[in-house]
Motif scaffolding. Structure first.
Motif, PDB file in Angstrom:
ATOM      1  N   ARG A 387       0.832  -1.071   0.121  1.00 27.68           N
ATOM      2  CA  ARG A 387       0.080  -0.148  -0.133  1.00 27.68           C
ATOM      3  C   ARG A 387       0.692   1.348  -0.099  1.00 27.68           C
ATOM      4  O   ARG A 387       0.769   2.131  -0.737  1.00 27.68           O
ATOM      5  N   HIS A 390       2.897   1.582  -3.257  1.00 22.27           N
ATOM      6  CA  HIS A 390       2.307   2.046  -4.412  1.00 22.27           C
ATOM      7  C   HIS A 390       1.730   3.795  -4.338  1.00 22.27           C
ATOM      8  O   HIS A 390       1.962   4.212  -5.459  1.00 22.27           O
ATOM      9  N   LYS A 393       4.761   5.435  -5.583  1.00 24.19           N
ATOM     10  CA  LYS A 393       4.718   5.189  -6.964  1.00 24.19           C
ATOM     11  C   LYS A 393       3.849   6.412  -7.506  1.00 24.19           C
ATOM     12  O   LYS A 393       4.330   7.020  -8.667  1.00 24.19           O
ATOM     13  N   ILE A 394       2.581   6.404  -7.106  1.00 24.00           N
ATOM     14  CA  ILE A 394       1.744   7.392  -7.765  1.00 24.00           C
ATOM     15  C   ILE A 394       2.215   8.828  -7.666  1.00 24.00           C
ATOM     16  O   ILE A 394       2.165   9.519  -8.430  1.00 24.00           O
ATOM     17  N   TYR A 397       4.970   9.416 -10.088  1.00 22.23           N
ATOM     18  CA  TYR A 397       4.538   9.385 -11.213  1.00 22.23           C
ATOM     19  C   TYR A 397       4.066  11.046 -11.682  1.00 22.23           C
ATOM     20  O   TYR A 397       4.390  11.709 -12.352  1.00 22.23           O
ATOM     21  N   PRO A 475      -4.778   2.742  -2.753  1.00 21.53           N
ATOM     22  CA  PRO A 475      -4.595   1.626  -3.614  1.00 21.53           C
ATOM     23  C   PRO A 475      -5.338   1.814  -5.009  1.00 21.53           C
ATOM     24  O   PRO A 475      -4.763   1.154  -5.843  1.00 21.53           O
ATOM     25  N   LEU A 477      -5.627   4.342  -6.831  1.00 22.49           N
ATOM     26  CA  LEU A 477      -5.300   5.367  -7.763  1.00 22.49           C
ATOM     27  C   LEU A 477      -4.088   4.494  -8.784  1.00 22.49           C
ATOM     28  O   LEU A 477      -3.623   3.701  -8.403  1.00 22.49           O
ATOM     29  N   THR A 478      -4.273   5.199 -10.117  1.00 23.93           N
ATOM     30  CA  THR A 478      -3.472   4.519 -10.978  1.00 23.93           C
ATOM     31  C   THR A 478      -2.939   5.414 -11.758  1.00 23.93           C
ATOM     32  O   THR A 478      -3.148   6.978 -11.737  1.00 23.93           O
ATOM     33  N   ASP A 479      -2.009   5.178 -12.760  1.00 27.30           N
ATOM     34  CA  ASP A 479      -1.286   6.216 -13.557  1.00 27.30           C
ATOM     35  C   ASP A 479      -2.483   7.187 -14.463  1.00 27.30           C
ATOM     36  O   ASP A 479      -2.332   8.421 -14.699  1.00 27.30           O
TER      37      ASP A 479
ATOM     38  N   ILE B   3       0.559   1.698 -13.735  1.00 21.62           N
ATOM     39  CA  ILE B   3       0.922   1.802 -12.049  1.00 21.62           C
ATOM     40  C   ILE B   3      -0.516   1.291 -11.608  1.00 21.62           C
ATOM     41  O   ILE B   3      -1.440   2.059 -11.430  1.00 21.62           O
ATOM     42  N   LEU B   7      -4.541  -4.401  -4.222  1.00 19.76           N
ATOM     43  CA  LEU B   7      -5.061  -4.019  -3.142  1.00 19.76           C
ATOM     44  C   LEU B   7      -6.406  -3.411  -3.540  1.00 19.76           C
ATOM     45  O   LEU B   7      -6.371  -2.304  -4.528  1.00 19.76           O
TER      46      LEU B   7
END
Lengths: 497, 497
Positions: A387, A390, A393-394, A397, A475, A477-479, B3, B7
């Motif tokens: 968690r 990640h 990472k976001i 980014y 968790p 959230l994405t690119d 990305i 989870l």
């Protein structure tokens, strides 16, 4: 004649019916906010409404003055409106505060707490939840206090502020035990913290009768870190003026910039002057779960206490805040008062204290620790690591993305140390001020029901105006979502050209 | 490369599955404790276990050290054990503390709070729940502050102790505003309360840096009421000694005996000496809902603040505690600190303050007020009245019953003023001491998993030994259950003959 009440006369059926009516509403609510659901509506975060609008919708127009029981229809309507007009934190666009949405196991833990209705003040009524708080408090503390693995432990308080305030009381009682009976009289205590600390340090000083004037705010470096040379100077100065140095607050993840103070050096100063050393890690403390980021906490093992909130970075339901100590016995040592009508003790004192309220300034307690225990069991330490990693990472980014566009300017440390990113957005063709741009765009994003982001005055230079503060802490959230946020800011900004 | 996290990747299905697995467990748990259910087992309250037993059952023997995600089977097993070994408060035999079981609408409100995961510190993220807290705080306060219907209001704190502590801080800041910046230095503040007050008054004085020595405990009458003549004497004495009288705490429903202090007379003394007058009605304040018993609160309208806990007498899920003020603006006036990164204000200041944390010493807040709002909507004021009146009927029935048997002796006021009954049980043919009898019987009742009752040392005469304290505070209590409790005490007592 028998004495009976009509209230709660068929609790099982009543609960069954209510849960059956509630479940589809809840699942619908979450699915609208879930990008993985076919039901997803990006606008489901909800938009801003003034208090008077909500009073009208929820109270005035309901025509219900709470004198008689409501009808099932009124109940259903109220629940619908509460959901409709609240901020739907399950939407990935909820990037405003240092906490995120709840998650399925979090809901389960809240339901169990509700069913148990345990008051975790006294072991007799709260045997299981007290044992689990003792267990998880120790396990949590031992991640930080690597030099005191055996003796460390923790208790929950109802938010980071209350954990911080409690640490200040522990400091005063441990170092100057006579203050418990005699108060501050005679001492002129001084508190030290950086200019970027959370306001609870000052509120704590007010509540403890120390006074806000006697909180000495130390300069920060350009990265927003407490300046240790200045700390030492300020301590020397206050000693000359007759103060008794009591307490240094350092921050792991400051509220605005997310900076981590230099704990090893602060510890050395604290030791030199015999000052209590607290770390407010409400926000950043949980990087402890990531091997990649935990070095930001270097030196935390020397602290006299640490506040950490699982309800922030770990997604435990609000509120869940721990105060962790290297010696758990100090909760009771500094807080206990004889109250034999409540605390009866136990036959085997060597078992430790399980009457948890005795180690606090409070009495009744909701067992917030259980939510953390159940999530830890469910996700494992590895899940918490995933968690945190990640989320970083976001954040990385997004940082890379805005660094590539000169209309964006990161404020604070060039490489933000925690999960929030502070920035100005100011393309050359927009004439408006920073504050005007920031407020306009954040409001418009909220109007779309798509993004809720925060903003803040510049703590270093007020004249520069307000900047955006966006927190990447979920968790889900994405690119792709980050790309859309970026595009949305640029697009809404064009309206100001 | 995208990305993404594994989870929470399918939150809707995950929650649906977890809820489906949980619901039958919960309904089974409650039905076992419900005398109206065919599933009822009188022993379902559960029996006493030592901490080491529970550590073994829940932690050691599970073989799970929380490093990896648990299996669905491990989760189910853990939930089963948590339920099995916890005190089942839904059992009518839970007569130990000043709170009772949760109820169906209480569970619904907890679930909604969990889903919303709202932090009710700032309006922007908590619009609905902040408006409802403002509304219900005002409605609640206006029952007490009949002379300040327009201006009164309330906020929740995480328990009665924290409400009381907050009132002490309000007292100091209102009467001596310079203490916010300067601390106590220069003043020798005195606090007054009766000998029967809750320990939070003393803890508050310690936390505020006033010192436990400077809490002056006033004598009580044989009925357990604060002796007003003694109060005036003590105030005079302390003034002579150079103290500044700051704060009088009166209690509505004392912890041990449930007595109500004489508020009108205390108010007069407070006015004469310009002392802040607080009422700790954590327990007894909610008799306000009953036309039959509300006269016990006569004079409460003159208080400067009142603590009342809906989680006690009204069956709202723990915790739910309000601090009520005749002038709600005083929360912000005494507590607010500039924190522009959090509180941004609103366009229409005349709307009042909806950034609720700004009126507290804390920051993050769970919206406990919503549980009270929803219950009030569901039951109506008339439902709360029925609840309170029923509980008093049950208490009266038990009092009458034990008065008819000379082996019982009521301790404290002959007619207990609140829902608890304090008594010795000592038939002439039992040689054991009061403490031995009380502890033996209460333990044996707990062993049966049938009744959990509390006991207390005698605050008037320690040499008399410990007595029973039984609290009748639930709509599911009936005369039949009271008969059985009475019979059980007598029956278990025979083992000591």
């Amino acid at each position: 004649m028998s004495i009976k009440s009509d209230l709660e006369k068929n609790r099982v059926q009543e609960l069954d019916d209510l849960l059956s009516a509630l479940k589809p509403k809840i699942l619908e609510y979450i699915s609208q906010a879930d990008p993985n659901s076919s039901n997803y509506k990006s606008s489901s975060l909800g938009t801003y409404h003034e208090p008077r609008f909500l009073r009208e919708k929820l109270i005035t127009s309901s025509g219900n003055n709470l004198d008689k029981p409501c009808t099932p229809e009124q109940l259903a309507e109220t629940i619908d409106k509460v959901l409709e007009y609240s901020v739907n934190t399950w939407n990935p666009g909820f990037l405003d505060k240092l906490y995120a949405s709840n998650n399925p196991i979090g809901v389960v833990s809240d339901i169990l707490l509700s069913i148990l209705n345990t008051n975790s003040h006294v072991y007799t009524v709260s045997p299981v939840l007290s044992v689990l708080e003792n267990y998880i408090g120790h396990k949590y503390a031992s991640l930080f206090f690597t030099n005191n693995q055996e003796t460390c432990g923790g208790l929950t308080f109802s938010g980071g502020s209350w954990s911080n305030i409690t640490s200040m009381q522990i400091a005063r009682s441990l170092k100057y035990p006579e203050t418990k009976s005699k108060g501050n009289a005679g001492y002129k205590f001084a508190i030290y913290t950086s200019k970027h600390c959370h306001y609870s340090v000052v509120k704590g000083a007010i509540l403890l009768g120390l006074g806000s004037e006697n909180v000495f705010k130390v300069d920060v470096t350009p990265q927003g870190l407490l300046n240790v040379l200045d700390l030492e100077n300020v301590i020397e100065e206050t000693i000359k003026k007759g103060f008794t140095p009591l307490y240094i607050n350092a921050t792991a993840g400051t509220t605005v910039f997310g900076s981590f103070d230099p704990f090893i050096q602060i510890h050395k100063v604290a030791k030199k002057y015999n000052v209590y050393f607290h770390i407010d890690g409400s926000w950043g403390g949980n990087v402890i779960f990531s091997p990649h980021y935990k070095n930001r906490l270097q030196g935390c093992e020397f602290a006299d206490s640490i506040t950490v909130n699982p309800h922030k970075m770990l997604g435990i339901p609000t509120t869940c805040s721990f105060l962790l100590l290297p010696h758990v016995g100090n909760f009771q040592a500094t807080m206990s008062l004889q109250a034999p009508y409540l605390f009866h003790g136990r036959d085997n004192p060597e078992e430790g204290n399980y009457d948890l309220a005795d180690g606090t300034m409070g009495c009744g307690r909701r067992a917030d620790s259980f939510k953390f225990y159940l999530a830890w069991l469910y996700y494992g330490e590895s899940g918490f690591q995933d968690r945190v990693d990640h989320a970083f990472k976001i954040q990385g980014y997004f940082v890379d993305k805005i660094k590539a566009n000169s209309a964006f300017e990161i404020v604070g440390p060039k490489f933000p140390q925690c999960l929030q990113v502070c920035f100005y957005y100011h393309p050359p063709n927009i004439k408006a001020s920073n504050t005007e741009i920031t407020r306009y765009i954040s409001r418009e994003l909220h109007k779309l029901g798509k993004y809720l982001v925060d903003f803040s005055p510049n703590p270093e230079d007020d004249s520069k105006g307000e900047f955006f503060r966006v927190v990447f802490n979920s968790p889900i959230l994405t690119d792709k979502i980050v790309d859309d946020l970026y595009d949305s800011i640029v697009q809404v900004g064009q309206e100001l050209e």
